[in-house]
Design a protein around this motif. Structure first.
Motif: not given
Length: 940
Positions: A223-233, A405-410, A296-305
């Motif tokens: 998840l470190n990579s996923a957080l870096v990908a957000t640009g927040f760091l 979770t369907e829209a993938g957003a808050e 669960a199938s691939t381990g692919a990660v996305s981030a929501m704020t």
């Protein structure tokens, strides 16, 4: 939305999909209940006085079938399949699919308790301990989840960094196979078939996916990579301990395939989205929460704020609207298409705490012009003055954010400040007295839904209570709070017998998956009282009432008067916002709210001395020497834990614990400041001590601060990151030593800061005239906290003691005042202002610099510096002239290299720093003061 119905004797009676019904599904459920002999009032049918979910209901709400039908036997048949009855989420208490086994973690005891749960004909449950399994001293069992067959449980051991299976739950429970996971695992959840366990590793920043059949790690998700990908760091390469995943939930669409599910993982700390304004006006809304979604199938990660709240429903003493940003994300729960995330929402903009004026009063009507006026006696023997209580309510807030979770957003409109919700929607609406009758959901630890409904219950660790929140299953918004006659469920009501039966420190709970005798029940795990409490939803109270409460001990309490018992009491006082510990004992704040597990929330609050990042308390005392204590706070303004009495009275607005009698009134406070024992003057601990070592005419009667001090001494530092190349760590260690970092960060606490005297009135006064000017020959002049010989004393001796008093000799000027990354503060200039807007302390001629922090917990300590000016360690060591005075303070040529060589050296240094924990060998600070640093503090 897919919904799979199970036929029972030819009739549709139960939905396996516990995600929550759509309007159509809700109608089918009602019809099914009628066909099966169930009641059809509503999905929130109480089975008694009842009430529609949207209307809040009376005290009978939620006790009935709650959206599922049939009797216990039918429900048991329906659950005979090898999948979980709904989405999985780890909790300190797990309940088997058939509700017949409960597994409870006993964090401080290092044990896991298995209980058999049986039900009488009327559905009343009884819990009986079948085993208490010793997981190892200090292992810290943290969360548990039970497999679909109900025969195995999976427990994460936080300190031991393991996932352990417990077998034969229904017969003779035994500890089974264990697998090593990452550092500081804090969350666990299972896929619907139970084939895989997802474990959140809080320090490593990873999720271990464990094959539960052979108990091996099948995949590690970074998840470190996923957080870096957000640009927040900013511009930083992914590495361990950037992300800090805390809690996990896994979806369940009702079929037998795990691959079409997703895991949702909370990032514990908020991330900066915009720079701090020059006047700090946007401090409450400059950061966002983050939740990761893992396929669960691939381990692919996305981030929501999760967006900040612009208005939490309260104004500060200046009339400014307070906002907050989701931080310390406590739990995540899936229900229907929504994920519900609880947090301790941070509101760091000043002012903080009550505004005590000099206006005398005899009645509140004389306190005109204040936002929330009160006429208060500050302490015994003092006259009443006007006080504005407004800012007491604008430091933190319990918040639930909602993700579609369907829209993938808050769903930003659904985010709610529960303090505001309960004030306006319950207490004010029902004219409940503004006293201890009100409680707010301080430290919201766990949210659970009644299956197939929008009705949820939230445990609040800081107030020993459970709060009922009803959501619209289609919109994710709140429709009702509490019930018509019960605003919250009190786990520790007055008169409960025996005395040990109260539920103190709730950390998690479950609601029965099935209806028993036409009713559902809640079961709550209580950390401080080491027991579990059964909730009766018909009465909205502890089952059995105060005379015969349904409470079962999960672990023994420490021996009376033992150090362990003192620590347990201290942990209770540290966490609670009841009684004397916050305004009116209502739960507006507590130590734990900003220092979860005694560590840090990574928030920079605008305090009376200036912007200060919450200090992690694990470095306050040396792990192996409790007499070795750091001078406290960034500005070195306290020398005893009891000095935080003024934080209790101030920031949290409580009565406090330095009192002449136990009655909860501000008039019973001891004016320990007037007696010369506040802050660095005298000894607050002695003033609080019921043994009255000072011979005070008005001695303290509470031993609470001694207990809290014992608890702080026991706080464990987080384990170092585990997934680090040993050669890189060794190289980083050499760089650390070569730069003389131990000159400020040496010795047992990884800080040269140390209380070097026994606090007393005479000693504290003498420190003002005890010079260190002759002790610093060869010490780098630029790092000294004072240049003029007259100012080179152990304790500040100038004017404006109230605003500048501090232990001067521990300070080190490393150029951090006003410095920040450009992404943290505009133009890299952090707003160094006090809570009142005046210039902050930290760069005075008679006190320049800050108290060196411990390096323990640095792997969860970002952002860094007193003001959080560096988001990452990489930024702190960047090729940036703003931060160079810090890392070159005792080594002028450190990190002079450029390009790839410098990048590699910084990477190695960072890896060493995030590997540090209590087991890491420390460096001694220089014994002789000179160019390599050291300490020049000396008792008078």
């Amino acid at each position: 939305m897919k919904s799979t119905f199970i036929e029972n004797k030819g009739t549709v009676c139960e939905s396996e999909n516990s995600r929550g019904p759509t309007a159509t599904v809700a109608l089918l459920v009602v019809l099914a209940l009628a066909a099966c002999g169930g009641k059809s009032k509503s999905a929130d049918d109480g089975g008694g006085s009842g009430g529609a979910a949207g209307a809040g209901g009376t005290s009978g709400a939620d006790g009935g079938l709650g959206g599922t039908g049939g009797n216990d036997a039918a429900n048991g048949d329906a659950l005979a399949g090898a999948i979980l009855p709904g989405p999985s989420r780890g909790s300190p208490l797990a309940l088997s699919p058939k509700d017949d086994v409960a597994v409870v973690v006993n964090r401080d005891a290092g044990t896991v308790t298995v209980m058999a749960v049986t039900y009488a004909a009327d559905g009343t449950p009884t819990l009986a301990k079948t085993a208490e399994l010793n997981m190892g001293a200090g292992s810290e069992p943290w969360q548990a989840e039970i497999a679909p067959d109900g025969q195995s449980a999976y427990v994460v051991l936080r300190r031991d960094q393991k996932l352990v299976r417990i077998d034969d739950l229904a017969a003779t429970p035994v500890i089974g196979t264990a697998v090593q996971v990452g550092s500081e695992p804090t969350g666990v959840a299972l896929t619907p078939t139970g084939a895989r366990a997802f474990v959140a590793n809080w320090v490593d920043g990873t999720v271990s996916i464990v094959d539960t059949t052979n108990m091996t790690v099948a995949m590690t998700v970074d998840l470190n990579s996923a957080l870096v990908a957000t640009g927040f760091l900013g511009s930083v390469a992914a590495r361990p301990s950037l992300a800090h995943p805390r809690s996990v939930a896994i979806s369940n669409n009702g079929d037998a395939s795990d691959d079409d599910e997703s895991a949702y993982v909370t990032e514990y700390f908020a991330q900066r989205k915009i720079p701090e304004a020059a006047d700090a006006s946007n401090a409450d809304v400059a950061q966002v929460g983050v939740v990761y979604r893992i396929k669960a199938s691939t381990g692919a990660v996305s981030a929501m704020t999760l967006a900040p709240l612009a208005d939490i429903g309260f104004k500060d003493q200046n009339g400014n609207t307070a906002g907050c940003y989701p931080n310390q994300l406590q739990s995540i729960t899936l229900n229907g298409k929504f994920a519900y995330v609880t947090s301790i929402c941070a509101s760091p903009r000043g002012p903080i705490g009550p505004n005590v004026t000099t206006t005398p009063c005899t009645d509140v009507t004389q306190c005109a012009g204040l936002i929330e006026p009160a006429c208060v006696v500050p302490a015994a023997g003092l006259a009443s003055v006007c006080v504005d209580l407004a800012s007491t309510k604008t430091t933190t807030a319990p918040v639930v954010s909602v993700i579609d979770t369907e829209a993938g957003a808050e769903v930003t409109a659904a985010a709610a400040s529960l303090n505001q919700q309960w004030l306006t929607g319950v207490y004010a609406k029902k004219a409940i007295a503004d006293d201890a009758s009100r409680r707010y959901a301080l430290i919201p630890t766990d949210l659970v839904f009644v299956p197939e409904t929008g009705v949820s219950y939230l445990t609040a660790n800081g107030v020993d209570a459970v709060f009922r929140i009803v959501y619209d299953p289609a919109a994710g918004t709140i429709t009702a709070l509490g019930t018509n006659d019960v605003p919250f469920i009190n786990l520790n009501p007055a008169g409960i017998t025996p005395a040990t039966a109260g539920g103190i420190g709730p950390i998690g709970h479950q609601i029965t998956h099935l209806a028993h005798g036409g009713k559902r029940f809640g079961i709550v795990a209580n950390d401080i009282s080491r027991n579990v409490t059964v909730l009766d939803f018909n009465t909205q109270a502890v089952l059995g009432g105060v005379g015969a409460p349904a409470v079962a001990a999960s672990a023994a309490l420490p021996a009376a008067e033992s150090v362990e018992e003192s620590r347990r009491r201290g942990k209770k006082f540290f966490r609670t916002g009841l009684g004397r510990w916050s305004l009116k004992g209502q739960g507006w704040g507590s130590c734990e709210a900003c220092h979860t597990d005694g560590l840090t929330d990574n928030v920079t609050f605008y305090f009376a001395r200036g912007p200060r990042q919450s200090t992690s308390l694990d470095g306050s005392f040396a792990s192996k020497d409790p007499t070795d204590q750091r001078v406290l706070n960034w500005t070195a303004i306290f020398d005893e834990v009891a000095d935080f009495e003024n934080n209790t009275r101030g920031v949290s607005g409580g009565v406090g614990a330095i009192v002449q009698n136990a009655a909860l009134a501000t008039a019973n406070r001891i004016d320990f400041a007037g007696l010369g024992h506040a802050g660095l003057s005298g000894s607050a601990a002695a003033a609080a001590d019921p043994a009255n070592p000072l011979g005070l005419a008005m001695p303290g009667v509470q031993g609470d601060w001694a207990d809290i001090t014992n608890y702080v001494k026991s706080i464990r530092s987080p384990r170092g990151a585990t997934n680090l190349p040993s050669a890189d760590v060794a190289a980083g260690k050499a760089l650390f030593a070569g730069a003389n970092c131990q000159g400020c960060h040496g010795d047992a606490k990884w800080s040269v800061s140390k209380v070097f005297y026994a606090p007393s009135t005479a000693t504290s006064t003498a420190l003002k005239t005890t010079s260190w000017s002759t002790l610093v020959a060869g010490f780098p002049a630029s790092v000294l906290p004072a240049q003029n010989a007259a100012d080179q004393v152990m304790r500040f001796a100038g004017a404006n003691v109230a605003g500048l008093d501090q232990i001067v000799c521990v300070l080190r000027n490393v150029g951090s005042f006003g410095v920040a990354e450009a992404a943290v503060a505009a133009d890299g200039a952090f707003p160094e202002i006090r809570a009142n807007g005046m210039p902050a302390q930290g760069n005075e001629a008679a006190g320049n610099g800050f108290n060196p922090p411990s390096l323990l917990g640095g792997n969860v300590g970002g952002p860094y510096l007193h003001n959080g000016g560096a988001r990452t360690l990489e930024a702190l060591f960047a090729e940036d002239p703003r931060f160079a005075p810090h890392y070159r303070a005792l080594s002028p040529n450190f990190l002079q290299e450029t390009g790839a060589q410098r990048t590699a050296e910084v990477a190695n240094l960072v890896e060493y720093l995030i590997s540090i924990d209590e087991d890491t060998a420390t460096f001694d600070s220089p014994k002789t003061i000179g160019a390599n640093g050291g300490t020049f503090c000396k008792a008078p």
